[in-house]
Design a protein around this motif. Structure first.
Motif, mmCIF file in Angstrom:
data_model
loop_
_atom_site.group_PDB
_atom_site.id
_atom_site.type_symbol
_atom_site.label_atom_id
_atom_site.label_comp_id
_atom_site.label_asym_id
_atom_site.label_seq_id
_atom_site.Cartn_x
_atom_site.Cartn_y
_atom_site.Cartn_z
ATOM 1 N N ILE A 142 -15.385 13.653 33.292
ATOM 2 C CA ILE A 142 -13.954 13.702 32.959
ATOM 3 C C ILE A 142 -13.245 12.470 33.521
ATOM 4 O O ILE A 142 -12.429 11.837 32.835
ATOM 5 N N VAL A 143 -13.569 12.127 34.762
ATOM 6 C CA VAL A 143 -12.951 10.953 35.386
ATOM 7 C C VAL A 143 -13.277 9.693 34.579
ATOM 8 O O VAL A 143 -12.402 8.857 34.312
ATOM 9 N N ARG A 144 -14.537 9.564 34.171
ATOM 10 C CA ARG A 144 -14.947 8.378 33.409
ATOM 11 C C ARG A 144 -14.204 8.287 32.076
ATOM 12 O O ARG A 144 -13.777 7.199 31.660
ATOM 13 N N ILE A 145 -14.027 9.419 31.396
ATOM 14 C CA ILE A 145 -13.332 9.419 30.106
ATOM 15 C C ILE A 145 -11.860 9.071 30.290
ATOM 16 O O ILE A 145 -11.276 8.317 29.497
ATOM 17 N N ILE A 146 -11.243 9.583 31.356
ATOM 18 C CA ILE A 146 -9.835 9.257 31.618
ATOM 19 C C ILE A 146 -9.686 7.758 31.890
ATOM 20 O O ILE A 146 -8.736 7.120 31.424
ATOM 21 N N GLU A 147 -10.644 7.209 32.632
ATOM 22 C CA GLU A 147 -10.595 5.766 32.921
ATOM 23 C C GLU A 147 -10.579 4.954 31.625
ATOM 24 O O GLU A 147 -9.821 3.989 31.493
ATOM 25 N N LYS A 148 -11.380 5.361 30.664
ATOM 26 C CA LYS A 148 -11.436 4.601 29.408
ATOM 27 C C LYS A 148 -10.152 4.787 28.599
ATOM 28 O O LYS A 148 -9.679 3.838 27.965
ATOM 29 N N ILE A 149 -9.587 6.006 28.614
ATOM 30 C CA ILE A 149 -8.318 6.239 27.900
ATOM 31 C C ILE A 149 -7.234 5.339 28.475
ATOM 32 O O ILE A 149 -6.437 4.741 27.735
ATOM 33 N N VAL A 150 -7.208 5.233 29.791
ATOM 34 C CA VAL A 150 -6.226 4.348 30.448
ATOM 35 C C VAL A 150 -6.499 2.894 30.073
ATOM 36 O O VAL A 150 -5.572 2.136 29.750
ATOM 37 N N ALA A 151 -7.772 2.508 30.098
ATOM 38 C CA ALA A 151 -8.131 1.129 29.755
ATOM 39 C C ALA A 151 -7.774 0.797 28.312
ATOM 40 O O ALA A 151 -7.419 -0.346 27.995
ATOM 41 N N ASN A 152 -7.836 1.799 27.418
ATOM 42 C CA ASN A 152 -7.494 1.593 26.008
ATOM 43 C C ASN A 152 -5.982 1.538 25.784
ATOM 44 O O ASN A 152 -5.526 1.301 24.662
ATOM 45 N N GLY A 153 -5.218 1.764 26.858
ATOM 46 C CA GLY A 153 -3.767 1.662 26.751
ATOM 47 C C GLY A 153 -3.057 2.954 26.393
ATOM 48 O O GLY A 153 -1.873 2.938 26.037
ATOM 49 N N PHE A 154 -3.764 4.085 26.489
ATOM 50 C CA PHE A 154 -3.152 5.356 26.084
ATOM 51 C C PHE A 154 -2.925 6.307 27.261
ATOM 52 O O PHE A 154 -2.628 7.483 27.064
ATOM 53 N N ILE B 44 1.810 9.439 24.795
ATOM 54 C CA ILE B 44 1.902 9.769 23.369
ATOM 55 C C ILE B 44 2.591 8.633 22.600
ATOM 56 O O ILE B 44 2.199 8.297 21.471
ATOM 57 N N ASP B 45 3.574 8.022 23.214
ATOM 58 C CA ASP B 45 4.309 6.945 22.528
ATOM 59 C C ASP B 45 3.383 5.779 22.193
ATOM 60 O O ASP B 45 3.391 5.255 21.071
ATOM 61 N N SER B 46 2.575 5.363 23.161
ATOM 62 C CA SER B 46 1.638 4.260 22.909
ATOM 63 C C SER B 46 0.600 4.653 21.867
ATOM 64 O O SER B 46 0.199 3.841 21.027
ATOM 65 N N PHE B 47 0.175 5.911 21.931
ATOM 66 C CA PHE B 47 -0.813 6.424 20.983
ATOM 67 C C PHE B 47 -0.280 6.333 19.554
ATOM 68 O O PHE B 47 -0.979 5.881 18.646
ATOM 69 N N GLU B 48 0.965 6.733 19.345
ATOM 70 C CA GLU B 48 1.539 6.704 18.003
ATOM 71 C C GLU B 48 1.846 5.273 17.549
ATOM 72 O O GLU B 48 1.679 4.944 16.367
ATOM 73 N N LYS B 49 2.267 4.434 18.491
ATOM 74 C CA LYS B 49 2.539 3.034 18.134
ATOM 75 C C LYS B 49 1.272 2.326 17.662
ATOM 76 O O LYS B 49 1.334 1.373 16.869
ATOM 77 N N ALA B 50 0.118 2.772 18.161
ATOM 78 C CA ALA B 50 -1.157 2.151 17.763
ATOM 79 C C ALA B 50 -1.628 2.639 16.400
ATOM 80 O O ALA B 50 -2.705 2.242 15.941
ATOM 81 N N GLY B 51 -0.822 3.513 15.749
ATOM 82 C CA GLY B 51 -1.185 3.986 14.408
ATOM 83 C C GLY B 51 -1.791 5.361 14.360
ATOM 84 O O GLY B 51 -2.137 5.857 13.281
ATOM 85 N N HIS B 52 -1.941 5.982 15.511
ATOM 86 C CA HIS B 52 -2.487 7.336 15.543
ATOM 87 C C HIS B 52 -1.388 8.354 15.274
ATOM 88 O O HIS B 52 -0.196 8.079 15.430
ATOM 89 N N ASN C 83 7.400 14.608 27.033
ATOM 90 C CA ASN C 83 6.339 15.140 26.181
ATOM 91 C C ASN C 83 4.945 14.597 26.521
ATOM 92 O O ASN C 83 3.964 14.982 25.903
ATOM 93 N N HIS C 84 4.850 13.688 27.515
ATOM 94 C CA HIS C 84 3.530 13.232 27.953
ATOM 95 C C HIS C 84 2.843 14.363 28.718
ATOM 96 O O HIS C 84 3.513 15.192 29.345
ATOM 97 N N GLU D 44 -6.194 17.795 22.730
ATOM 98 C CA GLU D 44 -7.621 17.443 22.702
ATOM 99 C C GLU D 44 -7.894 16.367 21.662
ATOM 100 O O GLU D 44 -8.622 15.389 21.915
ATOM 101 N N LEU D 45 -7.341 16.576 20.465
ATOM 102 C CA LEU D 45 -7.531 15.590 19.386
ATOM 103 C C LEU D 45 -7.045 14.207 19.815
ATOM 104 O O LEU D 45 -7.758 13.206 19.643
ATOM 105 N N ALA D 46 -5.842 14.160 20.365
ATOM 106 C CA ALA D 46 -5.263 12.871 20.749
ATOM 107 C C ALA D 46 -6.107 12.188 21.821
ATOM 108 O O ALA D 46 -6.433 10.988 21.703
ATOM 109 N N GLN D 47 -6.479 12.927 22.861
ATOM 110 C CA GLN D 47 -7.277 12.357 23.959
ATOM 111 C C GLN D 47 -8.606 11.817 23.445
ATOM 112 O O GLN D 47 -9.026 10.701 23.795
ATOM 113 N N SER D 48 -9.285 12.635 22.639
ATOM 114 C CA SER D 48 -10.630 12.272 22.187
ATOM 115 C C SER D 48 -10.600 11.064 21.267
ATOM 116 O O SER D 48 -11.462 10.177 21.347
#
Length: 804
Positions: free
Chosen positions: A279-291, A304-312, A346-347, A405-409
Motif C-alpha cells: 500500500i505504501v509503495r502504491i501511494i508513493e507512485k500516486i504521489v509521484a504521478n502528481g495525483f 481529485i482536482d489534479s486527477f481531473e485536470k489530467a483528463g481523468h 472533497n479530497h 478505488e477507481l480513481a486511485q488505481s
C-alpha cells in the motif's frame, strides 16, 4: 442523473478475440448503468478475474451480509458452472479500519478495567460504581445532549421523557419531503432510541447494583466509550495484537457463516494488515504521478482536482453524489473527524497519520495507517494486476468507496497519454432493508446470520431462494408475502423431487423411444426444450435468476398437471431441474459431475428412523387396504401386526429410540383393535393418528396416494407445516362462523317464541296505524287489498304459533 451520466467519458469494452468462444452474456454494469456484452480480458476468453469487497470483521455478520455474499456466490456459480468460465475470485477481509480500531481498543480497555476489579467483592464495589456513574454522565452528555447537565440515574427517566418525547416518536410523512430526508430522519430516530435504551439499561444497574457479571452486562455500552476517552492515548501504537485478536475471531466466524450458507470460499483471500508495504509503495507512485500530496501532519491525500485536470473522470459510478459531503465524511471514517490539512474538502485520505492510541506502520511520511479506499486498490492490483474483469460489492459501496478505488488505481496504473481502465464491469448487490432502512450494525437493527439459521422460519436454502427470486441489484424488504413466496417455491420443488425420486426408485430400466411416447410426454418434452432456451436467455440477460425461478416453477406445474406421463420423461425433467438448482447453490451436497442425480439434500428421513418408520408405513398401508375393502378380516390384521420384523442387525440406539417406540406402539394398538374386532373406521382412525400425530411430531409425514401406490415417506417441510396451519386456522374460522350462525338462529327462535305469546285477536289492535278491524282482527281500511292479504297471512301464522 441521466444528464450527469452522459457527461462521463464512454466506457470502452475490451475487444472480442477471434479465437474466444464466448456466450451471449450481457452484464448490468454499474460503471455504464447499462447492460454490456461481457468480454473477459483473457485472450482465450476462458479466465475471468474477479475482486470482491469483503467484510469488515469486528462483529458477527448479519442478514445484509448474507444478501450481498449469497448473491455474489450465485453469480460466481453461474459464471463457472453454467457459462464455463474459469473464475479467479479474490476477496479481502478488512482487518484494519476505524471501526476495528475503536472496537478493539475499547474491548481491550474494558477487559483491563474488569481485570483490575476482579479481586473485589463479587458485587459492584464503590470504585466500580463511581466509574460507572462517570461513564453514564459522559454517555448522555455525548449522545443525549438535550438532557440537563445534572441528569442523574434517579432523574433520567423523567428527564428523557420530557426532552425526547416528540423526537423519539417515528417521523410523520408530512415531515419528509423526499425519500432521503425521510430516511435520514428515521436513521436519526433509530440511533436516538438506541442511545436512550442503552442509558436506560445502565440506569437500572446503577440504581440496583447486583453481581458484577449482571452489572457489567447492563453497563458495558456506557463504559466502553468512557474508558476509551480516558485511556486511548495510552495505547502502544505497535501493539497490533489487540486488533488482530478481534479480527481473527470474527473472520473465522464470518467464514463459518458463509459455509453454513453454502457460499464458496474465495480462491485467494487478502487482508489489509498483510499488504501495508505494498500500500505504501502504491501511494508513493500516486504521489509521484502528481495525483497525491502529503501534509505536514504526516497524512497523504488524493488530489481529485489534479486527477481531473489530467483528463481523468472522477465519480463515474455515482456522479450525482460527487459533492455529497456526508458520504465523503463517512468514507473518511469516524476517527478522521475534526480538522485536517487537506487542500480541498472533497479530497480523500490515502494515508492517515496515526493519532495517539492508534496502530501505526512506518512510511516515508511518518507513522500512520492506510486510508480505507486504498486498501482494495492495492490488494486487487497486487494480486490481479493492471485490469480486472469484475469488481463487486454492496450497492452502498459505489460512492465513495468504489469511485475512489477507481480513481486511485487509474492514477497508479496510468501513464501520460495512456489511461488505464482498472475495472471493466462493476456488479453491485442491492441492500436488505427492514422497515425501509438499510440493515446496519451501528443502527442495531440487524439480525445475525447465526440467529436466523437457528430459527425455524429460515434455512440456508430458503434464504438463497429468497435472493434468487429477486433481481440481485434490487433491495429486498423482508415481508410475510416474500416469506410465503419462498415457502411456496421451495415446497413445490420439494414435492416434485420427492415424487420423481420415488418414480426413479421403482421404475423399470426399459427405455422408451420417441415413437412410443404419448401426447402428454411429447408436450412435456417440448416444454422442457423451451424451458432450456428460456433459461439460457434469462441467464445471458445479466443473470436474471428471478426469471429462471419462474421458468422452473411453471415447468413443474405443467408436469404435475399432465396426465399419463411416462416415468422416463418425468425423471428427465427432474434431472435437468436438479442441475439448475445445483448451479444456483441450493444443494450443499450437489454434484454436477453426476448427471443422474435427482433433487437436493433433505429429501430423505433421518437414517436412524429408516429401520422403524418404513416397516410402520408398510404395516399401515396393508391395514388401510384391508379396512377399505368392505369386509375387515381381523385375523389377517392381527397376523400382520405380529408378523412384522425388524432387521436383527439394527440395534436400538438412542437416536433410533423415538422411531422404535412409535413402531412398537402402533403394532400394539393394531393388535388390540384386532382382538376387539374393531370396525374399519377405528382402524382407519388409528392409521391417521400415526400419520398426523406420532410421525408428524418426529418431523416425518406419510403422504397417502391412490392404490396400489404405497404412502410416500417424507420429511416435513415448511409448506406442509404451513398448509396444516392454514387448514387448522380455516377450521377454527369455520367453527367460529358455525357458532355465530347457531347463536343467530337461537336468537331468532327466542324472538319467535316471544312473539307467539301475543293473542291473535290483539295482534293488530295494538297499532294506531289502522282505524277499523274485521272480526278476524285484521285491518280493513285504509289498507290496500294486496297489503290486506299479506296481513291476513301474517295473522294466520300468529294464530298457529300461539296455539302451540
Amino acid at each position: 442523473m441521466a444528464s450527469d451520466a452522459r457527461k462521463q467519458p464512454p466506457w470502452i469494452p475490451p475487444q472480442a478475440r477471434p479465437n474466444a468462444q464466448l456466450p451471449r452474456l450481457k452484464i448490468y454494469n454499474s460503471l455504464t448503468r447499462s447492460k454490456d456484452d461481457f468480454v473477459p480480458i483473457d485472450p482465450t476468453g476462458e479466465t475471468v478475474t474477479w475482486y470482491a469487497c469483503g467484510p469488515t470483521v469486528y462483529e458477527d455478520a448479519h442478514l445484509g451480509h448474507a444478501k450481498n455474499y449469497v448473491s455474489t456466490d450465485i453469480i460466481r456459480r453461474i459464471m463457472k458452472n453454467y457459462f464455463g468460465f474459469r473464475v479467479k475470485f479474490v476477496m479481502n477481509t478488512t482487518d484494519l479500519d476505524d471501526k476495528i480500531i475503536l472496537k478493539g481498543r475499547q474491548q481491550y480497555l474494558l477487559a483491563r478495567f474488569k481485570q483490575e476489579h476482579a479481586a473485589e467483592d463479587d458485587s459492584a464495589s464503590d470504585s466500580v460504581l463511581v466509574e460507572a456513574k462517570a461513564a453514564f454522565r459522559h454517555y448522555i452528555g455525548k449522545n443525549l445532549p438535550s438532557l440537563p447537565s445534572d441528569t442523574s440515574p434517579e432523574t433520567f427517566s423523567e428527564a428523557a421523557n420530557k426532552a425526547y418525547k416528540e423526537k423519539a416518536e417515528p417521523p410523520s410523512p408530512a415531515n419528509t419531503s423526499t425519500v432521503k430526508q425521510g430516511e435520514d430522519v428515521a436513521v436519526a430516530d433509530l440511533l436516538l432510541r438506541a442511545h436512550i435504551e442503552t442509558a436506560r439499561s445502565a440506569v437500572e444497574a446503577l440504581q440496583v447494583p447486583g453481581k458484577l457479571p449482571d452489572f457489567f452486562a447492563k453497563t458495558d455500552d456506557i463504559l466502553l466509550p468512557y474508558l476509551d476517552a480516558l485511556h486511548s492515548a495510552e495505547m502502544d501504537s505497535n501493539n497490533r495484537k489487540i486488533y488482530l485478536e478481534l479480527t481473527q475471531k470474527f473472520e473465522r466466524r464470518f467464514f463459518e457463516d458463509m459455509d453454513a450458507l453454502n457460499v464458496m470460499a474465495p480462491d485467494q483471500l487478502t487482508r489489509v494488515t498483510e499488504y501495508v508495504p505494498q500500500i505504501v509503495r502504491i501511494i508513493e507512485k500516486i504521489v509521484a504521478n502528481g495525483f497525491g500530496y502529503a501534509t505536514p501532519d504526516g497524512s497523504v491525500y488524493f488530489d481529485i482536482d489534479s486527477f481531473e485536470k489530467a483528463g481523468h473522470s472522477y465519480s463515474r459510478l455515482e456522479p450525482w453524489n460527487k459533492n455529497d459531503r456526508a458520504l465523503q465524511a463517512d468514507g473518511e471514517g469516524s476517527l478522521s473527524k475534526g480538522g485536517s490539512m487537506k487542500r480541498s474538502e472533497n479530497h480523500f485520505a490515502l494515508w492517515k497519520a496515526s493519532k495517539p492510541g492508534e496502530p501505526a506502520w512506518p512510511s516515508p511520511w511518518g507513522h500512520g495507517r492506510p486510508g480505507w479506499h486504498i486498501e482494495c486498490s492495492a490488494m486487487a492490483s497486487e494480486v490481479i494486476g493492471k485490469t480486472i474483469d469484475i469488481h463487486s460489492g454492496g450497492i452502498d459501496l459505489r460512492f465513495p468507496h468504489h469511485d475512489n478505488e477507481l480513481a486511485q488505481s487509474e492514477a497508479y496504473w496510468s501513464t501520460p497519454g495512456c489511461q488505464v481502465q482498472w475495472t471493466n464491469y462493476f456488479i453491485h448487490m442491492g441492500q436488505l432493508r427492514i422497515r425501509g432502512l438499510k440493515m446496519s450494525k451501528s443502527l442495531k437493527n440487524y439480525t445475525t446470520i447465526r440467529s436466523v439459521l437457528s430459527q425455524k422460519e429460515w434455512s440456508a436454502r430458503s434464504l438463497r431462494i429468497c435472493f434468487l427470486l429477486m433481481p440481485r441489484q434490487d433491495g429486498i424488504e423482508v415481508t410475510d408475502e416474500l416469506l410465503k413466496a419462498v415457502v411456496g417455491w421451495e415446497g413445490k420443488l420439494n414435492n416434485f423431487f420427492l415424487k420423481s425420486l420415488d418414480l426413479w426408485k421403482h421404475s423399470s430400466p426399459k427405455t422408451t423411444t420417441m415413437k412410443e411416447l404419448g401426447i402428454a410426454d411429447q408436450e412435456l418434452l417440448s416444454a422442457l426444450d423451451k424451458a432450456k432456451t428460456d433459461v439460457d436467455i434469462a441467464l445471458c440477460d445479466s443473470f436474471n435468476t428471478s426469471a429462471v425461478m419462474r421458468i422452473l416453477s411453471d415447468l413443474v406445474t405443467e408436469s404435475n398437471s399432465a396426465a399419463a406421463l411416462s416415468d422416463q420423461i418425468v425423471i428427465l425433467l427432474a434431472r435437468w431441474a436438479t442441475r439448475i438448482v445445483t448451479i444456483f447453490g441450493l444443494d450443499p451436497e450437489g454434484d454436477l459431475s453426476n448427471p443422474d442425480r435427482i433433487g437436493w439434500s433433505g429429501l430423505d428421513i433421518p437414517a436412524p428412523a429408516k429401520s422403524y418408520i418404513y416397516p410402520a408405513s408398510q404395516l399401515r398401508d396393508k391395514i388401510r387396504t384391508l379396512a377399505c375393502s368392505g369386509s375387515v378380516d381381523h385375523t389377517v390384521i392381527a397376523k400382520l401386526a405380529y408378523g412384522i420384523t425388524i432387521a436383527a442387525s439394527t440395534p436400538v440406539v438412542e437416536s433410533s429410540r423415538p422411531y422404535y417406540q412409535v413402531l412398537q406402539q402402533f403394532r400394539t394398538d393394531v393388535k388390540v383393535l384386532a382382538a376387539q374386532q374393531a370396525p374399519a373406521k377405528d382402524l382407519l382412525a388409528l392409521c391417521d393418528q400415526l400419520r398426523d400425530v406420532h410421525l408428524w411430531n418426529l418431523g416425518i409425514y406419510l403422504e397417502d396416494r391412490n392404490n396400489p401406490q404405497p404412502a410416500l415417506v417424507r420429511p416435513l417441510d415448511k409448506l406442509l407445516i404451513e398448509t396444516r396451519a392454514e387448514r387448522k386456522s380455516a377450521g377454527f374460522a369455520k367453527a367460529k362462523a358455525k357458532l355465530a350462525m347457531e347463536a343467530r338462529e337461537a336468537e331468532r327462535e327466542k324472538e319467535l317464541r316471544e312473539r307467539a305469546k301475543l293473542d291473535p285477536p290483539l295482534m293488530f289492535k295494538t297499532s294506531d296505524d289502522y282505524l277499523e278491524w274485521v272480526e278476524s282482527s285484521t285491518p280493513t281500511v285504509p289498507v290496500s287489498n294486496n297489503r290486506r292479504k299479506k296481513l291476513v297471512k301474517e295473522w294466520e301464522k300468529q294464530k298457529k304459533r300461539h296455539a302451540l
